[in-house]
Structure formats: structure tokens, C-alpha cells
Scaffold this motif. Structure first.
Motif, PDB file in Angstrom:
ATOM      1  N   ALA A 196      18.580  25.149 -10.933  1.00 45.55           N
ATOM      2  CA  ALA A 196      19.299  26.425 -10.957  1.00 45.55           C
ATOM      3  C   ALA A 196      18.816  27.303  -9.812  1.00 45.55           C
ATOM      4  O   ALA A 196      17.622  27.319  -9.502  1.00 45.55           O
ATOM      5  CB  ALA A 196      19.081  27.139 -12.287  1.00 45.55           C
ATOM      6  N   ASP A 197      19.756  28.019  -9.185  1.00 43.59           N
ATOM      7  CA  ASP A 197      19.384  28.865  -8.047  1.00 43.59           C
ATOM      8  C   ASP A 197      19.645  30.349  -8.299  1.00 43.59           C
ATOM      9  O   ASP A 197      19.448  31.172  -7.405  1.00 43.59           O
ATOM     10  CB  ASP A 197      20.122  28.425  -6.785  1.00 43.59           C
ATOM     11  CG  ASP A 197      21.645  28.485  -6.932  1.00 43.59           C
ATOM     12  OD1 ASP A 197      22.117  28.869  -8.029  1.00 43.59           O
ATOM     13  OD2 ASP A 197      22.342  28.162  -5.964  1.00 43.59           O
ATOM     14  N   GLU A 198      20.049  30.730  -9.512  1.00 42.49           N
ATOM     15  CA  GLU A 198      20.283  32.135  -9.816  1.00 42.49           C
ATOM     16  C   GLU A 198      18.988  32.793 -10.297  1.00 42.49           C
ATOM     17  O   GLU A 198      18.237  32.210 -11.082  1.00 42.49           O
ATOM     18  CB  GLU A 198      21.360  32.278 -10.886  1.00 42.49           C
ATOM     19  CG  GLU A 198      22.724  31.754 -10.454  1.00 42.49           C
ATOM     20  CD  GLU A 198      23.747  31.900 -11.559  1.00 42.49           C
ATOM     21  OE1 GLU A 198      23.776  32.951 -12.221  1.00 42.49           O
ATOM     22  OE2 GLU A 198      24.516  30.944 -11.768  1.00 42.49           O
TER      23      GLU A 198
ATOM     24  N   CYS B  94       3.114  14.804 -16.185  1.00 42.63           N
ATOM     25  CA  CYS B  94       4.370  15.130 -15.511  1.00 42.63           C
ATOM     26  C   CYS B  94       5.594  14.588 -16.248  1.00 42.63           C
ATOM     27  O   CYS B  94       6.629  14.313 -15.642  1.00 42.63           O
ATOM     28  CB  CYS B  94       4.371  14.638 -14.063  1.00 42.63           C
ATOM     29  SG  CYS B  94       3.197  15.507 -12.995  1.00 42.63           S
ATOM     30  N   LYS B  95       5.485  14.470 -17.568  1.00 41.73           N
ATOM     31  CA  LYS B  95       6.624  13.993 -18.358  1.00 41.73           C
ATOM     32  C   LYS B  95       7.707  15.067 -18.485  1.00 41.73           C
ATOM     33  O   LYS B  95       8.888  14.745 -18.602  1.00 41.73           O
ATOM     34  CB  LYS B  95       6.138  13.560 -19.741  1.00 41.73           C
ATOM     35  CG  LYS B  95       7.073  12.617 -20.464  1.00 41.73           C
ATOM     36  CD  LYS B  95       6.401  11.995 -21.668  1.00 41.73           C
ATOM     37  CE  LYS B  95       7.250  10.864 -22.239  1.00 41.73           C
ATOM     38  NZ  LYS B  95       6.583  10.211 -23.384  1.00 41.73           N
ATOM     39  N   LEU B  96       7.300  16.324 -18.491  1.00 45.02           N
ATOM     40  CA  LEU B  96       8.244  17.449 -18.505  1.00 45.02           C
ATOM     41  C   LEU B  96       7.643  18.569 -17.672  1.00 45.02           C
ATOM     42  O   LEU B  96       6.722  19.247 -18.118  1.00 45.02           O
ATOM     43  CB  LEU B  96       8.514  17.932 -19.936  1.00 45.02           C
ATOM     44  CG  LEU B  96       9.384  19.189 -20.040  1.00 45.02           C
ATOM     45  CD1 LEU B  96      10.785  18.951 -19.472  1.00 45.02           C
ATOM     46  CD2 LEU B  96       9.476  19.659 -21.492  1.00 45.02           C
ATOM     47  N   VAL B  97       8.146  18.743 -16.470  1.00 50.05           N
ATOM     48  CA  VAL B  97       7.564  19.709 -15.541  1.00 50.05           C
ATOM     49  C   VAL B  97       8.664  20.559 -14.916  1.00 50.05           C
ATOM     50  O   VAL B  97       9.843  20.193 -14.902  1.00 50.05           O
ATOM     51  CB  VAL B  97       6.768  19.003 -14.416  1.00 50.05           C
ATOM     52  CG1 VAL B  97       5.582  18.244 -14.987  1.00 50.05           C
ATOM     53  CG2 VAL B  97       7.669  18.060 -13.612  1.00 50.05           C
ATOM     54  N   TRP B  98       8.238  21.717 -14.403  1.00 52.17           N
ATOM     55  CA  TRP B  98       9.166  22.522 -13.624  1.00 52.17           C
ATOM     56  C   TRP B  98       8.467  22.961 -12.342  1.00 52.17           C
ATOM     57  O   TRP B  98       7.238  23.026 -12.272  1.00 52.17           O
ATOM     58  CB  TRP B  98       9.666  23.730 -14.410  1.00 52.17           C
ATOM     59  CG  TRP B  98       8.696  24.867 -14.581  1.00 52.17           C
ATOM     60  CD1 TRP B  98       7.689  24.966 -15.479  1.00 52.17           C
ATOM     61  CD2 TRP B  98       8.688  26.093 -13.829  1.00 52.17           C
ATOM     62  NE1 TRP B  98       7.033  26.166 -15.347  1.00 52.17           N
ATOM     63  CE2 TRP B  98       7.626  26.882 -14.335  1.00 52.17           C
ATOM     64  CE3 TRP B  98       9.459  26.605 -12.786  1.00 52.17           C
ATOM     65  CZ2 TRP B  98       7.330  28.142 -13.845  1.00 52.17           C
ATOM     66  CZ3 TRP B  98       9.164  27.871 -12.289  1.00 52.17           C
ATOM     67  CH2 TRP B  98       8.104  28.623 -12.815  1.00 52.17           C
ATOM     68  N   ARG B  99       9.256  23.186 -11.333  1.00 52.20           N
ATOM     69  CA  ARG B  99       8.727  23.658 -10.058  1.00 52.20           C
ATOM     70  C   ARG B  99       9.666  24.716  -9.503  1.00 52.20           C
ATOM     71  O   ARG B  99      10.847  24.762  -9.842  1.00 52.20           O
ATOM     72  CB  ARG B  99       8.592  22.507  -9.054  1.00 52.20           C
ATOM     73  CG  ARG B  99       9.901  21.893  -8.607  1.00 52.20           C
ATOM     74  CD  ARG B  99       9.676  20.644  -7.773  1.00 52.20           C
ATOM     75  NE  ARG B  99      10.921  20.062  -7.293  1.00 52.20           N
ATOM     76  CZ  ARG B  99      11.440  20.268  -6.087  1.00 52.20           C
ATOM     77  NH1 ARG B  99      10.812  21.046  -5.216  1.00 52.20           N
ATOM     78  NH2 ARG B  99      12.574  19.697  -5.724  1.00 52.20           N
ATOM     79  N   GLN B 100       9.099  25.578  -8.678  1.00 54.02           N
ATOM     80  CA  GLN B 100       9.893  26.630  -8.039  1.00 54.02           C
ATOM     81  C   GLN B 100       9.920  26.383  -6.546  1.00 54.02           C
ATOM     82  O   GLN B 100       8.884  26.351  -5.892  1.00 54.02           O
ATOM     83  CB  GLN B 100       9.303  28.007  -8.342  1.00 54.02           C
ATOM     84  CG  GLN B 100      10.121  29.144  -7.755  1.00 54.02           C
ATOM     85  CD  GLN B 100       9.756  30.492  -8.347  1.00 54.02           C
ATOM     86  OE1 GLN B 100       9.489  30.608  -9.544  1.00 54.02           O
ATOM     87  NE2 GLN B 100       9.721  31.512  -7.520  1.00 54.02           N
ATOM     88  N   GLY B 101      11.097  26.176  -6.031  1.00 52.28           N
ATOM     89  CA  GLY B 101      11.276  25.991  -4.606  1.00 52.28           C
ATOM     90  C   GLY B 101      11.741  27.282  -3.959  1.00 52.28           C
ATOM     91  O   GLY B 101      11.776  28.335  -4.601  1.00 52.28           O
ATOM     92  N   PRO B 102      12.131  27.228  -2.707  1.00 51.18           N
ATOM     93  CA  PRO B 102      12.638  28.435  -2.029  1.00 51.18           C
ATOM     94  C   PRO B 102      14.034  28.791  -2.541  1.00 51.18           C
ATOM     95  O   PRO B 102      15.043  28.236  -2.122  1.00 51.18           O
ATOM     96  CB  PRO B 102      12.680  28.017  -0.553  1.00 51.18           C
ATOM     97  CG  PRO B 102      12.774  26.530  -0.574  1.00 51.18           C
ATOM     98  CD  PRO B 102      12.065  26.072  -1.810  1.00 51.18           C
ATOM     99  N   GLY B 103      14.078  29.696  -3.529  1.00 49.49           N
ATOM    100  CA  GLY B 103      15.354  30.159  -4.045  1.00 49.49           C
ATOM    101  C   GLY B 103      15.924  29.342  -5.191  1.00 49.49           C
ATOM    102  O   GLY B 103      17.082  29.534  -5.575  1.00 49.49           O
ATOM    103  N   PHE B 104      15.146  28.443  -5.789  1.00 54.79           N
ATOM    104  CA  PHE B 104      15.644  27.676  -6.921  1.00 54.79           C
ATOM    105  C   PHE B 104      14.485  27.257  -7.818  1.00 54.79           C
ATOM    106  O   PHE B 104      13.323  27.308  -7.432  1.00 54.79           O
ATOM    107  CB  PHE B 104      16.407  26.426  -6.455  1.00 54.79           C
ATOM    108  CG  PHE B 104      15.520  25.343  -5.891  1.00 54.79           C
ATOM    109  CD1 PHE B 104      15.016  24.330  -6.695  1.00 54.79           C
ATOM    110  CD2 PHE B 104      15.166  25.337  -4.536  1.00 54.79           C
ATOM    111  CE1 PHE B 104      14.193  23.331  -6.179  1.00 54.79           C
ATOM    112  CE2 PHE B 104      14.348  24.350  -4.012  1.00 54.79           C
ATOM    113  CZ  PHE B 104      13.860  23.344  -4.833  1.00 54.79           C
ATOM    114  N   VAL B 105      14.838  26.860  -9.035  1.00 58.53           N
ATOM    115  CA  VAL B 105      13.885  26.223  -9.941  1.00 58.53           C
ATOM    116  C   VAL B 105      14.465  24.875 -10.351  1.00 58.53           C
ATOM    117  O   VAL B 105      15.685  24.712 -10.437  1.00 58.53           O
ATOM    118  CB  VAL B 105      13.597  27.070 -11.197  1.00 58.53           C
ATOM    119  CG1 VAL B 105      12.863  28.341 -10.835  1.00 58.53           C
ATOM    120  CG2 VAL B 105      14.869  27.368 -11.971  1.00 58.53           C
ATOM    121  N   GLN B 106      13.577  23.908 -10.565  1.00 56.63           N
ATOM    122  CA  GLN B 106      14.021  22.596 -11.014  1.00 56.63           C
ATOM    123  C   GLN B 106      13.105  22.099 -12.120  1.00 56.63           C
ATOM    124  O   GLN B 106      11.883  22.231 -12.043  1.00 56.63           O
ATOM    125  CB  GLN B 106      14.021  21.586  -9.870  1.00 56.63           C
ATOM    126  CG  GLN B 106      14.576  20.218 -10.286  1.00 56.63           C
ATOM    127  CD  GLN B 106      14.597  19.225  -9.138  1.00 56.63           C
ATOM    128  OE1 GLN B 106      13.554  18.687  -8.778  1.00 56.63           O
ATOM    129  NE2 GLN B 106      15.780  18.989  -8.568  1.00 56.63           N
TER     130      GLN B 106
END
Length: 219
Positions: free
Chosen positions: A160-162, A134-146
Motif C-alpha cells: 500500500a502506498d497511501e 520472517c514468517k510474517l513481516v512488514w517493511r516500509q519503503g520510500p512512500g509505501f509499506v509492504q
């Protein structure tokens, strides 16, 4: 890129421990691998817990065909890392790049060898001793990515939420020609060292997390 035929093969085992891998029934032999998004799910279901790539990941060449092969193998290393599956692989860097270019890839399972650096042993030691999941990860939430990035020692967040960001990640996941990706989004991702350029290809570096290995505040 979606593949219908094997791009390469890996040697695979049911356990990560070198001694356990010598036991009867631990070897899964040579397995074909394609550049599909869910390829690692298939390998996991087959019982793969340790893999060995069939060739170097060569980032030192100017050959476009070699660029595609390198990105395909990097996809596998990235997605196996996300599953905590150990990987034996070898990295070939270009001497034209910065001596610290390896840090961009330091969230991946450490390679066995690196070529193309002046101080290989120092880079390998730093990569091996400072690597963690988990040193560099991304996740997708409801209407955004982080994206959460700790490759540089501190925690950096990119949220970002676009929809265009999600669309770009979908293209970049297996490597895409840079001209096929929204130029503004690609510029932002590149500035944050979230994309690796391999010739004309742009490849998404973070792996996706489905659940935190630590409390969310600590990751």
C-alpha cells in the motif's frame, strides 16, 4: 499507548541455551517492561537473549483490563521474535474461537503451553516444527509499506502506498481501540488476518524487518 511506568516484568538471561543460562553471570534477573515501541531495543542493549514472561497471554477472558495486559505481552513476544530472542510464554485461547485460531499467531516464537484447544499437542507440534523467522513481516519503503505473509504455506503480499495505511500501522503497533483506526484500512487488514482483535483492542500482528535473513526473493 505509551507507558511511563512498568506494566509487568520479565526474567531475562544473556544466552538462549538452557545449560549456558545456568552459568554465573548469565542471569539478568527480573527486568521491568513498559509498552513502548522501542522497548526491545533497550532489552537487547542490556544483553537479553532469552526472556520468560511473568504471566499467561490470556485471550480467553472478557475483561478489558486483561485485554490490555495480553496485548502488552504479545507486543513483547512479537518484537523479541523479530530480534530472534527466544521467549518462554504461555498462551490461553478461548474455546469459542476456531481450532485453527493459533495459526494467526504462528509467526511468533512458539509458546511453552496452549490451553483452550481440543488438540493442544497437535497445535504445539505444528507451531514448533513449522516456525521460522520472517514468517510474517512488514517493511516500509520510500512512500509505501509492504507485508509478506507465509503463515498459510504460500507467500502473500500486501502493498500500500497511501499514508493512511502507515498511520494505521503506527496506531495498531501497540494495540489501539478499533474505533480510533481508519475503518476501511482496519477492515482490509482484518480480512488479510494482519490484525488481532482482543476485545475492543486491535493489534498489529506482523513484526518489522530491518534486514532480510535470506535473500529477499526467498523470504
Amino acid at each position: 499507548m505509551t507507558a511511563t511506568a512498568p506494566h509487568f516484568a520479565i526474567r531475562a538471561w544473556r544466552d538462549f541455551d538452557p545449560q549456558a543460562r545456568r552459568l554465573p553471570g548469565m542471569s539478568l534477573g527480573s527486568l521491568p517492561v513498559t509498552a513502548r515501541t522501542h522497548e526491545v531495543d533497550r532489552l537487547w542493549d542490556l544483553g537479553v537473549r532469552h526472556a520468560e514472561l511473568d504471566a499467561d497471554v490470556d485471550l480467553s477472558t472478557d475483561d478489558p483490563a486483561a485485554h490490555r495486559r495480553a496485548v502488552d505481552r504479545l507486543c513483547l513476544v512479537r518484537d523479541l521474535t523479530a530480534r530472534a530472542v527466544s521467549v518462554d510464554w504461555d498462551l490461553r485461547l478461548s474455546p469459542r474461537e476456531s481450532a485453527h485460531h493459533w495459526k494467526v499467531l504462528s509467526h511468533l516464537q512458539p509458546p511453552r503451553t496452549i490451553t483452550g484447544l481440543d488438540d493442544v499437542q497437535e497445535a504445539l507440534h505444528a507451531w514448533r516444527t513449522r516456525h521460522y523467522l520472517c514468517k510474517l513481516v512488514w517493511r516500509q519503503g520510500p512512500g509505501f509499506v509492504q507485508i509478506r505473509d507465509r503463515r498459510w504455506g504460500d507467500l502473500r503480499r500486501f502493498t500500500a502506498d497511501e499514508p493512511r495505511y502507515r498511520e494505521a500501522i503506527a496506531l495498531l503497533g501497540t494495540g489501539a481501540h478499533h474505533a480510533h483506526v481508519d475503518a476501511d484500512v482496519l477492515r482490509e487488514f482484518t480480512a488479510e488476518h494482519l490484525v488481532l482483535r482482543v476485545g475492543e483492542l486491535a493489534w498489529w500482528l506482523p513484526y518489522r524487518v530491518s534486514r532480510w535473513l535470506q535473500e529477499a526473493m526467498a523470504v
